[in-house]
Design a protein around this motif. Structure first.
Motif, PDB file in Angstrom:
ATOM      1  N   ASN A 195      -5.514  35.300  -2.719  1.00  0.00           N
ATOM      2  CA  ASN A 195      -6.730  35.327  -3.524  1.00  0.00           C
ATOM      3  C   ASN A 195      -6.978  33.939  -4.101  1.00  0.00           C
ATOM      4  OD1 ASN A 195      -7.060  38.030  -3.052  1.00  0.00           O
ATOM      5  ND2 ASN A 195      -5.861  38.638  -4.834  1.00  0.00           N
ATOM      6  N   MET A 196      -7.797  33.164  -3.392  1.00  0.00           N
ATOM      7  CA  MET A 196      -8.147  31.818  -3.847  1.00  0.00           C
ATOM      8  C   MET A 196      -9.637  31.606  -3.616  1.00  0.00           C
ATOM      9  SD  MET A 196      -5.379  28.974  -2.781  1.00  0.00           S
ATOM     10  CE  MET A 196      -4.232  29.597  -1.589  1.00  0.00           C
ATOM     11  N   CYS A 197     -10.231  30.806  -4.483  1.00  0.00           N
ATOM     12  CA  CYS A 197     -11.627  30.439  -4.261  1.00  0.00           C
ATOM     13  C   CYS A 197     -11.682  29.387  -3.153  1.00  0.00           C
ATOM     14  CB  CYS A 197     -12.255  29.913  -5.551  1.00  0.00           C
ATOM     15  SG  CYS A 197     -11.548  28.364  -6.129  1.00  0.00           S
ATOM     16  N   MET A 198     -12.882  29.116  -2.654  1.00  0.00           N
ATOM     17  CA  MET A 198     -13.019  28.192  -1.527  1.00  0.00           C
ATOM     18  C   MET A 198     -12.561  26.780  -1.861  1.00  0.00           C
ATOM     19  SD  MET A 198     -13.806  29.531   1.271  1.00  0.00           S
ATOM     20  CE  MET A 198     -14.413  28.211   2.280  1.00  0.00           C
ATOM     21  N   ASN A 199     -12.810  26.324  -3.093  1.00  0.00           N
ATOM     22  CA  ASN A 199     -12.407  24.974  -3.481  1.00  0.00           C
ATOM     23  C   ASN A 199     -10.882  24.840  -3.503  1.00  0.00           C
ATOM     24  OD1 ASN A 199     -15.034  24.100  -3.725  1.00  0.00           O
ATOM     25  ND2 ASN A 199     -15.164  24.630  -5.891  1.00  0.00           N
ATOM     26  N   CYS A 200     -10.197  25.853  -4.011  1.00  0.00           N
ATOM     27  CA  CYS A 200      -8.731  25.834  -4.030  1.00  0.00           C
ATOM     28  C   CYS A 200      -8.180  25.914  -2.604  1.00  0.00           C
ATOM     29  CB  CYS A 200      -8.179  26.989  -4.859  1.00  0.00           C
ATOM     30  SG  CYS A 200      -8.607  26.874  -6.594  1.00  0.00           S
ATOM     31  N   LEU A 201      -8.819  26.719  -1.781  1.00  0.00           N
ATOM     32  CA  LEU A 201      -8.397  26.888  -0.388  1.00  0.00           C
ATOM     33  C   LEU A 201      -8.530  25.573   0.371  1.00  0.00           C
ATOM     34  CD1 LEU A 201      -7.360  29.283   1.269  1.00  0.00           C
ATOM     35  CD2 LEU A 201      -9.687  29.631   2.064  1.00  0.00           C
ATOM     36  N   LYS A 202      -9.642  24.850   0.143  1.00  0.00           N
ATOM     37  CA  LYS A 202      -9.852  23.562   0.804  1.00  0.00           C
ATOM     38  C   LYS A 202      -8.821  22.531   0.371  1.00  0.00           C
ATOM     39  CE  LYS A 202     -14.814  23.895   1.601  1.00  0.00           C
ATOM     40  NZ  LYS A 202     -16.134  23.390   1.233  1.00  0.00           N
ATOM     41  N   ALA A 206     -11.981  33.134   6.059  1.00  0.00           N
ATOM     42  CA  ALA A 206     -12.517  32.016   5.283  1.00  0.00           C
ATOM     43  C   ALA A 206     -12.586  30.798   6.197  1.00  0.00           C
ATOM     44  CB  ALA A 206     -11.627  31.729   4.084  1.00  0.00           C
TER      45      ALA A 206
END
Length: 136
Positions: free
Chosen positions: A2-9, A93
């Protein structure tokens, strides 16, 4: 995960398997690049771009979305391409990342120029046949 896109990037590096530095060979005699076969291409042309993209290892693991030349001095023997790639990670994602691949232009004579600089070259095909009674 469970991560937002910015954290995932920031956590996932999709360019990990893609080589960042590649050597391509250039013949000084005729001005051609090794593909094989040896092809003529101007600096920063489409032909040279396709040659360079085919030399990058690991590019088939990601989806290439954009490729642009980065200007370098012509005498520096370096070519740079800015690549944008996409890859699907974790649960559907899609992460997009931009990075630079550097190409080192090394000198190597092509076979045609090697033949022109060598005085005595031979090129022939020989067939040796023997007539015998048994079929072996």
């Amino acid at each position: 995960l469970n991560m937002c896109m910015n954290c995932l990037k920031s956590k996932v590096d999709i360019s990990l398997g893609v080589s960042k530095q590649v050597t391509i060979f250039f013949c000084r005699g005729c001005g051609r690049y090794q593909r094989p076969p040896w092809i003529s291409a101007e600096l920063e042309s489409r032909e040279l771009m396709s040659l360079c993209l085919k030399k990058i290892r690991g590019l088939n693991k990601v989806k290439l979305t954009d490729a642009n030349w980065i200007w370098t001095e012509p005498h520096s023997r370096r070519l740079k391409i800015k690549l944008s790639v996409q890859k699907e990670v974790f649960n559907n994602a899609i992460v997009e990342q931009t990075f630079v691949v550097e190409f080192i232009v090394a000198n190597q004579q092509c076979p045609d120029c090697q033949k022109s600089y060598t005085e005595h070259t031979w090129e022939s095909v020989i067939q040796v046949r023997q007539k015998v009674q048994h079929k072996r």
